[in-house]
Write a protein that holds these residues in place. Structure first.
Motif, PDB file in Angstrom:
ATOM      1  N   LEU A  70       0.990  -1.135  -0.154  1.00  0.00           N
ATOM      2  CA  LEU A  70      -0.127  -0.148   0.181  1.00  0.00           C
ATOM      3  C   LEU A  70       0.911   1.049  -0.093  1.00  0.00           C
ATOM      4  O   LEU A  70       1.994   1.240   0.216  1.00  0.00           O
ATOM      5  CB  LEU A  70      -0.841  -0.062   1.389  1.00  0.00           C
ATOM      6  N   ARG A  71       0.234   2.316  -0.594  1.00  0.00           N
ATOM      7  CA  ARG A  71       0.913   3.711  -0.270  1.00  0.00           C
ATOM      8  C   ARG A  71       0.689   4.067   1.224  1.00  0.00           C
ATOM      9  O   ARG A  71      -0.132   3.943   1.700  1.00  0.00           O
ATOM     10  CB  ARG A  71       0.208   4.686  -1.149  1.00  0.00           C
ATOM     11  N   ARG A  72       1.840   4.751   1.729  1.00  0.00           N
ATOM     12  CA  ARG A  72       1.968   5.280   2.533  1.00  0.00           C
ATOM     13  C   ARG A  72       0.826   5.947   3.230  1.00  0.00           C
ATOM     14  O   ARG A  72       0.334   5.934   4.420  1.00  0.00           O
ATOM     15  CB  ARG A  72       3.155   6.008   3.001  1.00  0.00           C
ATOM     16  N   ARG A  76      -3.514   3.130   6.672  1.00  0.00           N
ATOM     17  CA  ARG A  76      -4.468   3.016   7.764  1.00  0.00           C
ATOM     18  C   ARG A  76      -5.768   2.698   7.564  1.00  0.00           C
ATOM     19  O   ARG A  76      -6.407   2.037   7.920  1.00  0.00           O
ATOM     20  CB  ARG A  76      -4.085   4.381   8.739  1.00  0.00           C
ATOM     21  N   GLU A  77      -6.348   3.322   6.412  1.00  0.00           N
ATOM     22  CA  GLU A  77      -7.565   3.248   5.872  1.00  0.00           C
ATOM     23  C   GLU A  77      -7.852   1.884   5.431  1.00  0.00           C
ATOM     24  O   GLU A  77      -8.862   1.179   5.679  1.00  0.00           O
ATOM     25  CB  GLU A  77      -8.030   4.418   4.904  1.00  0.00           C
ATOM     26  N   ALA A  78      -6.798   1.294   4.782  1.00  0.00           N
ATOM     27  CA  ALA A  78      -7.201   0.044   3.964  1.00  0.00           C
ATOM     28  C   ALA A  78      -6.902  -1.222   5.063  1.00  0.00           C
ATOM     29  O   ALA A  78      -7.692  -2.107   4.897  1.00  0.00           O
ATOM     30  CB  ALA A  78      -5.822  -0.185   3.079  1.00  0.00           C
ATOM     31  N   VAL A  79      -6.178  -0.856   6.127  1.00  0.00           N
ATOM     32  CA  VAL A  79      -5.988  -2.190   7.184  1.00  0.00           C
ATOM     33  C   VAL A  79      -7.011  -1.946   8.323  1.00  0.00           C
ATOM     34  O   VAL A  79      -7.163  -2.896   9.314  1.00  0.00           O
ATOM     35  CB  VAL A  79      -4.831  -2.208   7.641  1.00  0.00           C
ATOM     36  N   ALA A  80      -7.652  -0.816   8.211  1.00  0.00           N
ATOM     37  CA  ALA A  80      -8.652  -0.615   9.550  1.00  0.00           C
ATOM     38  C   ALA A  80      -9.753  -1.842   9.611  1.00  0.00           C
ATOM     39  O   ALA A  80     -10.305  -2.237   8.598  1.00  0.00           O
ATOM     40  CB  ALA A  80      -9.357   0.710   9.439  1.00  0.00           C
ATOM     41  N   GLY A  81      -9.877  -2.426  10.695  1.00  0.00           N
ATOM     42  CA  GLY A  81     -10.707  -3.241  11.083  1.00  0.00           C
ATOM     43  C   GLY A  81     -10.493  -5.006  10.539  1.00  0.00           C
ATOM     44  O   GLY A  81     -11.189  -5.746  10.721  1.00  0.00           O
ATOM     45  N   ARG A 103       1.978  -3.640  13.504  1.00  0.00           N
ATOM     46  CA  ARG A 103       1.435  -4.570  14.291  1.00  0.00           C
ATOM     47  C   ARG A 103       0.311  -4.013  15.309  1.00  0.00           C
ATOM     48  O   ARG A 103      -0.792  -4.772  15.523  1.00  0.00           O
ATOM     49  CB  ARG A 103       2.527  -5.236  15.238  1.00  0.00           C
ATOM     50  N   HIS A 104       0.394  -2.895  15.713  1.00  0.00           N
ATOM     51  CA  HIS A 104      -0.372  -2.223  16.622  1.00  0.00           C
ATOM     52  C   HIS A 104      -1.772  -1.828  15.826  1.00  0.00           C
ATOM     53  O   HIS A 104      -2.617  -2.110  16.550  1.00  0.00           O
ATOM     54  CB  HIS A 104       0.258  -0.891  17.152  1.00  0.00           C
ATOM     55  N   ALA A 105      -1.428  -1.304  14.553  1.00  0.00           N
ATOM     56  CA  ALA A 105      -2.706  -1.225  13.756  1.00  0.00           C
ATOM     57  C   ALA A 105      -3.458  -2.226  13.442  1.00  0.00           C
ATOM     58  O   ALA A 105      -4.799  -2.334  13.616  1.00  0.00           O
ATOM     59  CB  ALA A 105      -2.343  -0.561  12.548  1.00  0.00           C
ATOM     60  N   LEU A 106      -2.939  -3.371  13.201  1.00  0.00           N
ATOM     61  CA  LEU A 106      -3.580  -4.482  12.822  1.00  0.00           C
ATOM     62  C   LEU A 106      -3.842  -5.380  14.249  1.00  0.00           C
ATOM     63  O   LEU A 106      -5.141  -6.421  14.183  1.00  0.00           O
ATOM     64  CB  LEU A 106      -2.598  -5.408  11.962  1.00  0.00           C
ATOM     65  N   GLY A 107      -3.448  -5.123  15.316  1.00  0.00           N
ATOM     66  CA  GLY A 107      -3.620  -5.891  16.603  1.00  0.00           C
ATOM     67  C   GLY A 107      -3.658  -7.201  16.427  1.00  0.00           C
ATOM     68  O   GLY A 107      -4.466  -8.259  16.798  1.00  0.00           O
ATOM     69  N   THR A 271     -10.809   1.634  -4.664  1.00  0.00           N
ATOM     70  CA  THR A 271      -9.591   2.281  -4.204  1.00  0.00           C
ATOM     71  C   THR A 271      -9.641   2.288  -2.893  1.00  0.00           C
ATOM     72  O   THR A 271      -8.618   2.396  -2.190  1.00  0.00           O
ATOM     73  CB  THR A 271      -9.204   3.580  -4.835  1.00  0.00           C
ATOM     74  N   GLY A 272     -10.848   2.566  -2.272  1.00  0.00           N
ATOM     75  CA  GLY A 272     -10.809   2.437  -0.777  1.00  0.00           C
ATOM     76  C   GLY A 272     -11.255   1.153  -0.261  1.00  0.00           C
ATOM     77  O   GLY A 272     -11.852   0.140  -0.745  1.00  0.00           O
ATOM     78  N   ARG A 273     -10.799   0.887   0.976  1.00  0.00           N
ATOM     79  CA  ARG A 273     -11.032  -0.275   1.805  1.00  0.00           C
ATOM     80  C   ARG A 273     -12.580  -0.654   1.766  1.00  0.00           C
ATOM     81  O   ARG A 273     -13.445   0.449   1.878  1.00  0.00           O
ATOM     82  CB  ARG A 273     -10.684  -0.181   3.025  1.00  0.00           C
ATOM     83  N   ARG A 274     -13.013  -1.726   1.306  1.00  0.00           N
ATOM     84  CA  ARG A 274     -14.616  -2.055   1.272  1.00  0.00           C
ATOM     85  C   ARG A 274     -14.873  -3.151   2.245  1.00  0.00           C
ATOM     86  O   ARG A 274     -14.061  -4.024   2.572  1.00  0.00           O
ATOM     87  CB  ARG A 274     -14.805  -2.617  -0.161  1.00  0.00           C
TER      88      ARG A 274
END
Length: 274
Positions: A70-72, A76-81, A103-107, A271-274
């Protein structure tokens, strides 16, 4: 590794998929995210056992090894949830994003390794820097041209900074062709000649028994024209400016504005997380 997932299908994602099938040997199943929808669709149409998933979670669910390309500014939007089970292997290809931050963002407790694959992996022609070393991730990149584990994240950032000189190299070649055209050489002839010269130079880099300094000396006659250009253009001031630019980039990695080491803008539906 039987099932590979790629979230963020830009230039690097395309190169990885192509490299896995280079030479016609048996390739793993590949599951692509809807990010970079056009590229993902092209790859799925071109290759058997390459499929586009409905969303990023499906990519994770279907894969053993998950590559985040992913682009920098988008990651965060792409991996959220996302829910990443501990039995997955995550390969972080996001420029400037450290392992612990991800790792923190992915939990997740899944193993995470950071890698810097480059476009030539499409032909298995480029070594990939990895940190930390992981047997499955290392074996994956060995298949694509070689894995180069480094000692720590600081070393990985140094290697990442080096990759940021790629487009400068192309701009250098473009300047040469423009100079020749400005002196009356047809542009297409100048372009063809410069490409031929530097393709030959590129092939000489395959001789790893000779240092880069040795290769330079072998292409240079004392008092000759190559030495003249090197010493009058690429002089100490020019070299210092390049080192300074790299030092500034290295200082910014992980904290500064977004960087790009080969990921491609993701356009079109999905292009956004779905």
């Amino acid at each position: 590794m039987k099932r590979i997932g790629i979230i963020g299908v830009g230039e690097i994602g395309r190169a990885i998929v192509t490299g896995l099938r280079h030479g016609g040997d048996t390739a793993p199943e590949v599951y692509l995210s809807p990010r970079g929808a056009r590229t993902a669709a092209e790859l799925a149409e071109r290759y058997e056992d390459v499929r586009v998933c409905g969303d990023n979670q499906e990519v994770v669910d279907r894969s053993d090894l998950v590559i985040l390309a992913l682009r920098r500014r988008d990651w965060r939007e792409a991996v959220a949830g996302l829910r990443v089970p501990a039995d997955r292997i995550v390969v972080n290809v996001i420029p400037g994003v450290g392992t612990e931050e991800l790792r923190h963002a992915l939990g997740t407790d899944a193993p995470i390794t950071h890698a810097i694959p480059l476009p030539p992996v499409r032909e298995r022609g480029s070594v990939t820097v990895v940190y930390p070393s992981h047997p499955e991730a290392d074996a994956f990149f060995e298949r694509l041209g070689g894995a180069l584990p480094v000692a720590d994240e600081a070393a990985l950032n140094i290697m990442s900074a080096l990759t940021s000189t790629l487009t400068s190299h192309y701009a250098f070649l473009s300047t040469l062709t423009a100079w020749a055209a400005g002196h009356g050489i047809p542009a297409e002839d100048a372009d063809r000649f410069v490409r031929g010269v530097f393709q030959g130079v590129g092939r000489s880099l395959g001789d790893e028994s000779s240092s880069l300094e040795r290769l330079a000396a072998d292409h240079e006659t004392p008092g000759g024209s190559n030495e003249r250009i090197r010493t009058t253009w690429f002089d100490q001031a020019n070299s210092a400016a390049l080192r300074g630019a790299l030092d500034g980039l290295l200082a910014d990695l992980g904290t500064g504005p977004e960087s790009d080491t080969g990921t491609e803008p993701e356009t079109g539906p999905g292009t956004g997380r779905r």
